[in-house]
Design a protein around this motif. Structure first.
Motif, PDB file in Angstrom:
ATOM      1  N   GLY A  15       0.816  -1.338  -0.013  1.00 33.14           N
ATOM      2  CA  GLY A  15      -0.021  -0.011  -0.079  1.00 33.14           C
ATOM      3  C   GLY A  15       0.828   1.402   0.085  1.00 33.14           C
ATOM      4  N   ASP A  16       2.302   1.286   0.218  1.00 31.89           N
ATOM      5  CA  ASP A  16       2.911   2.342   0.280  1.00 31.89           C
ATOM      6  C   ASP A  16       3.422   2.801  -0.924  1.00 31.89           C
ATOM      7  N   SER A  17       4.223   3.833  -1.138  1.00 30.17           N
ATOM      8  CA  SER A  17       4.615   4.687  -2.351  1.00 30.17           C
ATOM      9  C   SER A  17       6.183   4.575  -2.395  1.00 30.17           C
ATOM     10  N   LEU A  18       6.694   4.438  -3.428  1.00 29.48           N
ATOM     11  CA  LEU A  18       8.053   4.802  -3.604  1.00 29.48           C
ATOM     12  C   LEU A  18       8.174   5.494  -5.192  1.00 29.48           C
ATOM     13  N   ARG A  19       9.241   6.462  -5.052  1.00 32.37           N
ATOM     14  CA  ARG A  19       9.633   6.849  -6.448  1.00 32.37           C
ATOM     15  C   ARG A  19      11.099   6.530  -6.739  1.00 32.37           C
ATOM     16  N   LEU A  20      11.263   5.859  -7.864  1.00 30.56           N
ATOM     17  CA  LEU A  20      12.450   5.442  -8.229  1.00 30.56           C
ATOM     18  C   LEU A  20      13.107   6.457  -9.248  1.00 30.56           C
ATOM     19  N   SER A  21      14.454   6.610  -9.272  1.00 34.69           N
ATOM     20  CA  SER A  21      14.974   7.537 -10.070  1.00 34.69           C
ATOM     21  C   SER A  21      16.009   7.174 -10.922  1.00 34.69           C
ATOM     22  N   CYS A  22      16.455   7.419 -12.000  1.00 32.33           N
ATOM     23  CA  CYS A  22      17.344   6.973 -13.008  1.00 32.33           C
ATOM     24  C   CYS A  22      18.429   8.295 -13.309  1.00 32.33           C
ATOM     25  N   ALA A  23      19.069   8.394 -13.096  1.00 30.42           N
ATOM     26  CA  ALA A  23      20.090   9.594 -13.577  1.00 30.42           C
ATOM     27  C   ALA A  23      21.015   9.172 -14.845  1.00 30.42           C
ATOM     28  N   ALA A  24      20.928   9.937 -15.859  1.00 29.26           N
ATOM     29  CA  ALA A  24      21.919   9.491 -17.121  1.00 29.26           C
ATOM     30  C   ALA A  24      23.052  10.464 -17.067  1.00 29.26           C
ATOM     31  N   PHE A  25      24.199   9.736 -17.406  1.00 28.21           N
ATOM     32  CA  PHE A  25      25.449  10.748 -17.483  1.00 28.21           C
ATOM     33  C   PHE A  25      26.214  10.241 -18.879  1.00 28.21           C
TER      34      PHE A  25
END
Length: 118
Positions: A15-25
């Motif tokens: 029921g919880d939330s998460l936000r994934l990030s993907c940084a590009a270089f």
């Protein structure tokens, strides 16, 4: 060459939330479509969501429709996966990847682990 670094995984309850990030270089990030994949223990890698270069076209696997949202900020060279209403079956290592002009995903991040407890 583009390098990808994922972050944002963790241990959460159903029921919880998460936000994934993907940084590009590296190379010009905004030229490429991107995808989020996941691989659960003992299973193959599954395409979860894709987004085109401009961010106005997205596709989701049926199991996450209405719960996950993929987005990108080309100014920050980052793609996101907002995951709401998480379920134990969402437990997996999540990877972002660059889609080449030929349509294959050929550049991958190292993955970030998401564990959802019931």
């Amino acid at each position: 060459q583009v390098q990808l670094v994922e972050s944002g995984g963790g241990l959460v309850q159903a029921g919880d939330s998460l936000r994934l990030s993907c940084a590009a270089f590296g190379r010009i990030f905004s030229d490429y479509a991107m995808g989020w994949f996941r691989q659960a223990p003992g299973q193959g890698r599954e395409l979860v969501a894709t987004i085109n270069w401009s961010g106005d076209m997205t596709v989701y696997v049926d199991s996450v429709k209405g719960r996950f949202t993929i987005s990108r900020d080309n100014a920050k060279n980052t793609v996101y996966l907002q995951m709401n209403s998480l379920k134990p079956e969402d437990t997996a290592v999540y990877y972002c990847a660059v889609r080449s002009k030929l349509g294959s995903y050929n550049i991958w991040g190292q993955g970030t682990e998401v564990t959802v407890s019931s």
